[in-house]
Structure formats: structure tokens, C-alpha cells
Design a protein around this motif. Structure first.
Motif, PDB file in Angstrom:
ATOM      1  N   PHE A 186       0.819  -1.209   0.000  1.00 62.55           N
ATOM      2  CA  PHE A 186       0.000   0.000   0.000  1.00 62.55           C
ATOM      3  C   PHE A 186       0.859   1.267   0.000  1.00 62.55           C
ATOM      4  O   PHE A 186       0.524   2.260  -0.640  1.00 62.55           O
ATOM      5  CB  PHE A 186      -0.936  -0.024   1.209  1.00 62.55           C
ATOM      6  CG  PHE A 186      -1.885   1.137   1.283  1.00 62.55           C
ATOM      7  CD1 PHE A 186      -2.936   1.254   0.373  1.00 62.55           C
ATOM      8  CD2 PHE A 186      -1.739   2.103   2.258  1.00 62.55           C
ATOM      9  CE1 PHE A 186      -3.815   2.328   0.448  1.00 62.55           C
ATOM     10  CE2 PHE A 186      -2.613   3.176   2.340  1.00 62.55           C
ATOM     11  CZ  PHE A 186      -3.658   3.283   1.424  1.00 62.55           C
ATOM     12  N   ASP A 187       1.996   1.211   0.698  1.00 60.06           N
ATOM     13  CA  ASP A 187       2.896   2.366   0.749  1.00 60.06           C
ATOM     14  C   ASP A 187       3.510   2.680  -0.610  1.00 60.06           C
ATOM     15  O   ASP A 187       3.998   3.780  -0.840  1.00 60.06           O
ATOM     16  CB  ASP A 187       4.016   2.124   1.775  1.00 60.06           C
ATOM     17  CG  ASP A 187       3.485   2.054   3.194  1.00 60.06           C
ATOM     18  OD1 ASP A 187       2.417   2.643   3.470  1.00 60.06           O
ATOM     19  OD2 ASP A 187       4.133   1.397   4.035  1.00 60.06           O
ATOM     20  N   SER A 188       3.480   1.703  -1.508  1.00 64.91           N
ATOM     21  CA  SER A 188       3.991   1.898  -2.867  1.00 64.91           C
ATOM     22  C   SER A 188       2.871   2.188  -3.857  1.00 64.91           C
ATOM     23  O   SER A 188       3.077   2.135  -5.066  1.00 64.91           O
ATOM     24  CB  SER A 188       4.755   0.650  -3.318  1.00 64.91           C
ATOM     25  OG  SER A 188       5.834   0.395  -2.465  1.00 64.91           O
ATOM     26  N   GLY A 189       1.669   2.434  -3.325  1.00 66.52           N
ATOM     27  CA  GLY A 189       0.546   2.770  -4.189  1.00 66.52           C
ATOM     28  C   GLY A 189      -0.215   1.575  -4.739  1.00 66.52           C
ATOM     29  O   GLY A 189      -1.009   1.709  -5.671  1.00 66.52           O
ATOM     30  N   VAL A 190       0.001   0.391  -4.156  1.00 65.88           N
ATOM     31  CA  VAL A 190      -0.702  -0.808  -4.612  1.00 65.88           C
ATOM     32  C   VAL A 190      -2.001  -0.944  -3.840  1.00 65.88           C
ATOM     33  O   VAL A 190      -2.015  -0.917  -2.601  1.00 65.88           O
ATOM     34  CB  VAL A 190       0.165  -2.075  -4.419  1.00 65.88           C
ATOM     35  CG1 VAL A 190      -0.595  -3.326  -4.870  1.00 65.88           C
ATOM     36  CG2 VAL A 190       1.479  -1.948  -5.187  1.00 65.88           C
ATOM     37  N   LYS A 191      -3.096  -1.070  -4.555  1.00 64.07           N
ATOM     38  CA  LYS A 191      -4.426  -1.170  -3.949  1.00 64.07           C
ATOM     39  C   LYS A 191      -4.583  -2.471  -3.178  1.00 64.07           C
ATOM     40  O   LYS A 191      -4.085  -3.513  -3.609  1.00 64.07           O
ATOM     41  CB  LYS A 191      -5.487  -1.054  -5.054  1.00 64.07           C
ATOM     42  CG  LYS A 191      -6.890  -0.914  -4.548  1.00 64.07           C
ATOM     43  CD  LYS A 191      -7.845  -0.620  -5.697  1.00 64.07           C
ATOM     44  CE  LYS A 191      -9.252  -0.414  -5.175  1.00 64.07           C
ATOM     45  NZ  LYS A 191     -10.164  -0.021  -6.267  1.00 64.07           N
ATOM     46  N   ALA A 192      -5.306  -2.432  -2.057  1.00 64.58           N
ATOM     47  CA  ALA A 192      -5.587  -3.635  -1.268  1.00 64.58           C
ATOM     48  C   ALA A 192      -6.338  -4.645  -2.128  1.00 64.58           C
ATOM     49  O   ALA A 192      -7.267  -4.302  -2.855  1.00 64.58           O
ATOM     50  CB  ALA A 192      -6.394  -3.282  -0.033  1.00 64.58           C
ATOM     51  N   LEU A 193      -5.918  -5.896  -2.058  1.00 63.89           N
ATOM     52  CA  LEU A 193      -6.437  -6.957  -2.922  1.00 63.89           C
ATOM     53  C   LEU A 193      -7.436  -7.839  -2.170  1.00 63.89           C
ATOM     54  O   LEU A 193      -7.116  -8.428  -1.142  1.00 63.89           O
ATOM     55  CB  LEU A 193      -5.266  -7.804  -3.432  1.00 63.89           C
ATOM     56  CG  LEU A 193      -5.572  -8.876  -4.469  1.00 63.89           C
ATOM     57  CD1 LEU A 193      -6.158  -8.256  -5.742  1.00 63.89           C
ATOM     58  CD2 LEU A 193      -4.312  -9.659  -4.793  1.00 63.89           C
TER      59      LEU A 193
END
Length: 198
Positions: A186-193
Motif C-alpha cells: 500500500f505504501d507503494s501505491g498498490v491497492k488492497a487486494l
């Protein structure tokens, strides 16, 4: 046998003796209090894993979820089908509600259910998911929590999750694990899956 293999065997034999001694000395049988805290991801997941293990062994389990909203919960979808009782605060994240009075009322309503569960001798395992926040925000009085935990049935186990567990909770606990954040998608901009993160 080579020297390397001999040394390995000797180390493993010493390790086995140490472990065997610990097993022989661990003779107390009682319900456990487990606290899973820290800033890393996986505290609730660990708590639910413990519930799943209990269900798999035929234990009667119950869950109280603080902080969580009314969105779909994979753990709940699975565990309710297997007889696990759920009580969900349902207000969502406190930074969304921004309503201390309503959040306190909701927390206390769920805590009353928790007090009932913590008096129920038929329950083998109770998960108090994200309870630590309710203490930190002073939504549920610490002493009320400690009293209920102290007075629960002797063989009932409890798992408490959430960041910044109060010192008195960790002192009371039999096992405390701290989950440390090393890296989070999430800190790298990846959406929760769905199905993995929630």
C-alpha cells in the motif's frame, strides 16, 4: 560420515535435548491469552488463523470486530458457516467517522457482547480483533477490559489484536507477538487486494 555431517548431528542433538526439556517442563494446562500487536500487517490475519485452527479442532469460537465496517469480510463469510459467532462494531475506521460519541457508544455496545462471551464457559476461544484501539482512544475503559479478561473461564483462550497494545494487556498475556512492518504494498501505491488483504 564427514566432519561437517558429524558437527550438524551434534548441534541438532543438543537442540533436541533443549526442546525436549522445555516440553517436559511445560505441564500447566489452561486457556491462553495471546496479544498480537505492532505496526505491521497480519495481526488480524493471525488472530483469524487461530480461530480457523480452533474450528478445525472442534473448538467453539466467537469473534468481536472493532474498527471494521459493514463491508464484506472473507474470514466472516467462511467462519460463520462453521458456527463461529460474530459481533461487528460496524462503524468503520475512526478517521472516517470522526464522531467520538457515536464511536464510543458503538464500541461499548460491542464490548457488552464481549463481556458476555468472556463469561461463557461453552466458548473455547474468543478473538477480540482490533480491541487495542478501543483502549487507546478511551472508548472502552481499560479496567473494564482487564476485569473481564481476568475473570473469564479458566480454559477459555483469548486473542487480542491491534497496534500499541497497552502495557497491562501485554503483562497479563501468556504470549505476545509483535508484527513489525518491513515493507507494505500500500505504501507503494498498490491497492488492497480482495481475498489477500481483506
Amino acid at each position: 560420515m564427514s566432519d561437517k555431517e558429524t558437527r550438524h548431528k551434534e548441534r541438532q542433538e543438543k537442540l533436541k535435548q533443549a526442546v525436549d526439556t522445555k516440553i517436559a517442563n511445560a505441564q500447566t494446562v489452561k486457556g491462553l491469552m495471546i496479544v498480537i500487536t505492532g505496526n505491521g500487517k497480519g495481526k488480524s490475519t493471525s488472530g483469524f488463523g487461530t480461530v480457523a485452527r480452533g474450528v478445525g479442532h472442534g473448538l467453539k469460537c466467537a469473534v468481536a470486530q472493532f474498527i471494521k465496517g459493514n463491508w464484506e469480510c472473507g474470514e466472516r463469510a467462511l467462519l460463520e458457516k462453521n458456527g463461529v459467532e460474530f459481533h461487528v462494531m460496524g462503524t468503520g475506521f475512526t478517521w472516517n467517522t470522526q464522531d467520538r460519541i457515536a464511536d464510543t457508544e458503538a464500541a461499548l455496545a460491542i464490548w457488552e457482547k464481549c463481556e458476555q462471551m468472556l463469561q461463557d464457559e461453552s466458548l473455547d476461544l474468543v478473538l477480540l480483533d482490533e480491541l487495542t484501539y478501543m483502549i487507546t482512544y478511551d472508548y472502552v475503559p481499560l479496567e473494564r477490559v482487564l476485569t473481564a479478561l481476568r475473570n473469564r473461564p479458566f480454559m477459555q483462550s483469548v486473542v487480542v489484536t491491534g497496534r500499541a497494545a497497552h502495557r497491562e494487556l501485554t503483562e497479563m498475556a501468556d504470549t505476545v507477538s509483535e508484527v513489525r512492518n518491513v515493507k507494505h504494498a500500500f505504501d507503494s501505491g498498490v491497492k488492497a487486494l480482495k481475498g489477500v488483504d481483506w
